[in-house]
Motif scaffolding. Structure first.
Motif, PDB file in Angstrom:
ATOM      1  N   TYR A 165      44.308   0.913  -4.340  1.00  0.00           N
ATOM      2  CA  TYR A 165      44.511   2.353  -4.502  1.00  0.00           C
ATOM      3  C   TYR A 165      45.890   2.804  -4.022  1.00  0.00           C
ATOM      4  N   TYR A 166      46.584   1.963  -3.311  1.00  0.00           N
ATOM      5  CA  TYR A 166      47.926   2.343  -2.891  1.00  0.00           C
ATOM      6  C   TYR A 166      48.922   2.249  -4.045  1.00  0.00           C
ATOM      7  N   ALA A 167      48.439   1.835  -5.218  1.00  0.00           N
ATOM      8  CA  ALA A 167      49.292   1.785  -6.404  1.00  0.00           C
ATOM      9  C   ALA A 167      49.145   3.026  -7.276  1.00  0.00           C
ATOM     10  N   LEU A 168      48.453   4.039  -6.816  1.00  0.00           N
ATOM     11  CA  LEU A 168      48.311   5.276  -7.588  1.00  0.00           C
ATOM     12  C   LEU A 168      49.673   5.922  -7.786  1.00  0.00           C
ATOM     13  N   GLN A 169      49.923   6.406  -9.016  1.00  0.00           N
ATOM     14  CA  GLN A 169      51.247   6.903  -9.380  1.00  0.00           C
ATOM     15  C   GLN A 169      51.435   8.368  -9.011  1.00  0.00           C
ATOM     16  N   ASP A 170      50.480   9.219  -9.414  1.00  0.00           N
ATOM     17  CA  ASP A 170      50.675  10.651  -9.210  1.00  0.00           C
ATOM     18  C   ASP A 170      49.316  11.333  -9.074  1.00  0.00           C
ATOM     19  N   TRP A 171      49.354  12.662  -9.092  1.00  0.00           N
ATOM     20  CA  TRP A 171      48.139  13.466  -8.924  1.00  0.00           C
ATOM     21  C   TRP A 171      47.154  13.271 -10.066  1.00  0.00           C
ATOM     22  N   ASP A 172      47.665  13.242 -11.298  1.00  0.00           N
ATOM     23  CA  ASP A 172      46.785  13.034 -12.447  1.00  0.00           C
ATOM     24  C   ASP A 172      46.141  11.654 -12.403  1.00  0.00           C
ATOM     25  N   ASP A 173      46.869  10.666 -11.926  1.00  0.00           N
ATOM     26  CA  ASP A 173      46.301   9.323 -11.805  1.00  0.00           C
ATOM     27  C   ASP A 173      45.154   9.309 -10.794  1.00  0.00           C
ATOM     28  N   LEU A 174      45.296  10.074  -9.708  1.00  0.00           N
ATOM     29  CA  LEU A 174      44.224  10.164  -8.708  1.00  0.00           C
ATOM     30  C   LEU A 174      42.987  10.829  -9.289  1.00  0.00           C
ATOM     31  N   LEU A 175      43.163  11.984  -9.967  1.00  0.00           N
ATOM     32  CA  LEU A 175      42.005  12.688 -10.531  1.00  0.00           C
ATOM     33  C   LEU A 175      41.314  11.853 -11.602  1.00  0.00           C
ATOM     34  N   GLN A 176      42.095  11.145 -12.412  1.00  0.00           N
ATOM     35  CA  GLN A 176      41.485  10.292 -13.428  1.00  0.00           C
ATOM     36  C   GLN A 176      40.672   9.176 -12.784  1.00  0.00           C
ATOM     37  N   THR A 177      41.183   8.611 -11.694  1.00  0.00           N
ATOM     38  CA  THR A 177      40.444   7.566 -10.982  1.00  0.00           C
ATOM     39  C   THR A 177      39.166   8.121 -10.358  1.00  0.00           C
ATOM     40  N   LEU A 178      39.249   9.304  -9.764  1.00  0.00           N
ATOM     41  CA  LEU A 178      38.058   9.908  -9.146  1.00  0.00           C
ATOM     42  C   LEU A 178      37.004  10.238 -10.198  1.00  0.00           C
ATOM     43  N   GLU A 179      37.418  10.765 -11.338  1.00  0.00           N
ATOM     44  CA  GLU A 179      36.450  11.096 -12.380  1.00  0.00           C
ATOM     45  C   GLU A 179      35.805   9.844 -12.960  1.00  0.00           C
ATOM     46  N   GLU A 180      36.560   8.760 -13.067  1.00  0.00           N
ATOM     47  CA  GLU A 180      35.978   7.510 -13.562  1.00  0.00           C
ATOM     48  C   GLU A 180      34.934   6.972 -12.585  1.00  0.00           C
ATOM     49  N   ILE A 181      35.204   7.060 -11.299  1.00  0.00           N
ATOM     50  CA  ILE A 181      34.222   6.606 -10.300  1.00  0.00           C
ATOM     51  C   ILE A 181      33.009   7.520 -10.298  1.00  0.00           C
ATOM     52  N   ALA A 182      33.225   8.828 -10.534  1.00  0.00           N
ATOM     53  CA  ALA A 182      32.120   9.794 -10.498  1.00  0.00           C
ATOM     54  C   ALA A 182      31.120   9.578 -11.619  1.00  0.00           C
ATOM     55  N   HIS A 183      31.480   8.818 -12.649  1.00  0.00           N
ATOM     56  CA  HIS A 183      30.522   8.520 -13.709  1.00  0.00           C
ATOM     57  C   HIS A 183      29.404   7.588 -13.228  1.00  0.00           C
ATOM     58  N   TYR A 184      29.584   6.944 -12.094  1.00  0.00           N
ATOM     59  CA  TYR A 184      28.610   5.975 -11.588  1.00  0.00           C
ATOM     60  C   TYR A 184      28.281   6.323 -10.131  1.00  0.00           C
ATOM     61  N   PRO A 185      27.569   7.439  -9.897  1.00  0.00           N
ATOM     62  CA  PRO A 185      27.257   7.828  -8.512  1.00  0.00           C
ATOM     63  C   PRO A 185      26.244   6.870  -7.885  1.00  0.00           C
ATOM     64  N   ALA A 186      26.643   6.262  -6.793  1.00  0.00           N
ATOM     65  CA  ALA A 186      25.767   5.334  -6.080  1.00  0.00           C
ATOM     66  C   ALA A 186      26.346   5.133  -4.682  1.00  0.00           C
ATOM     67  N   VAL A 187      25.582   4.455  -3.846  1.00  0.00           N
ATOM     68  CA  VAL A 187      26.056   4.180  -2.488  1.00  0.00           C
ATOM     69  C   VAL A 187      27.262   3.256  -2.531  1.00  0.00           C
ATOM     70  N   GLU A 188      27.280   2.327  -3.498  1.00  0.00           N
ATOM     71  CA  GLU A 188      28.390   1.375  -3.585  1.00  0.00           C
ATOM     72  C   GLU A 188      29.682   2.051  -4.018  1.00  0.00           C
ATOM     73  N   THR A 189      29.599   3.078  -4.880  1.00  0.00           N
ATOM     74  CA  THR A 189      30.809   3.752  -5.345  1.00  0.00           C
ATOM     75  C   THR A 189      31.279   4.848  -4.395  1.00  0.00           C
ATOM     76  N   PHE A 190      30.501   5.153  -3.367  1.00  0.00           N
ATOM     77  CA  PHE A 190      30.917   6.176  -2.407  1.00  0.00           C
ATOM     78  C   PHE A 190      32.161   5.718  -1.656  1.00  0.00           C
TER      79      PHE A 190
END
Length: 208
Positions: A165-190
């Motif tokens: 995650y230290y390779a994130l480029q900008d703000w949009d890259d962060l939000l896109q990553t968070l939304e992709e993880i949010a598609h799979y809500p679970a204890v492992e993805t927390f």
């Protein structure tokens, strides 16, 4: 020939000539079932049909009281189990009181197991709330991360930081990553979700 058959008293199903409907009084059919029933006085079905109704049995109050005591004293004749059966009697057994704890107090929330089946739903609500807050006001990013760090320390929750995650480029890259993880809500993805937040926070606000 048809007249001879009518005189023999055959049932109407076996007759060849159908009787005509003539106005006037109905003619008595000697071959009918009802005629044979009431003319044969020795027919057992006749006795049952014209038998008088059974007379109602009237009991005196003394007889009713005796009947009540009889059914009360004889458990074999009860329609339903009473309150004196062994199953009901065992409810009145006296048991010793439980030993009181040495230090009585309410259970602390961390010691309670909770409903673990609701964790995916709660994680999904957490993801949606964080993303909605960051999209509404990106300037709240530092405040959001500070609140999460304080809450995790209060509840003793540890989050593993992933180097990717230290390779994130900008703000949009962060939000896109968070939304992709949010598609799979679970204890492992927390951990993945929170790790992305903390890693990007270190990139924006590097520690001294």
């Amino acid at each position: 020939m048809a007249e001879d058959q009518d005189k023999q008293g055959l049932p109407w199903l076996l007759r060849r000539v159908v009787a005509e409907n003539r106005p006037g009084a109905a003619r008595l059919d000697q071959s009918g079932a009802m005629y044979r029933l009431y003319t044969n006085t020795r027919n057992p079905f006749l006795k049952r049909a014209i038998a008088p109704a059974a007379s109602k049995l009237e009991r005196s109050p003394q007889e009713l009281a005796g009947l009540f005591h009889f059914l009360r004293a004889e458990p074999l004749y009860r329609v339903a189990p009473g309150n004196e059966t062994p199953a009901h009697l065992r409810r009145t057994l006296e048991h010793p009181a439980p030993v009181a704890p040495p230090h009585p107090r309410f259970q602390a929330p961390p010691n309670l197991p909770g409903d673990l089946a609701k964790l995916p739903w709660l994680v999904d609500e957490f993801f949606r709330a964080i993303i909605a807050r960051l999209r509404a006001d990106p300037g709240e990013f530092d405040a959001v991360v500070s609140e999460l760090v304080a809450l995790f320390r209060q509840h003793d929750i540890k989050i593993r930081l992933y180097e990717a995650y230290y390779a994130l480029q900008d703000w949009d890259d962060l939000l896109q990553t968070l939304e992709e993880i949010a598609h799979y809500p679970a204890v492992e993805t927390f951990d993945l979700f929170c790790s992305a937040l903390f890693a990007y926070h270190d990139l924006v606000y590097p520690p001294p």
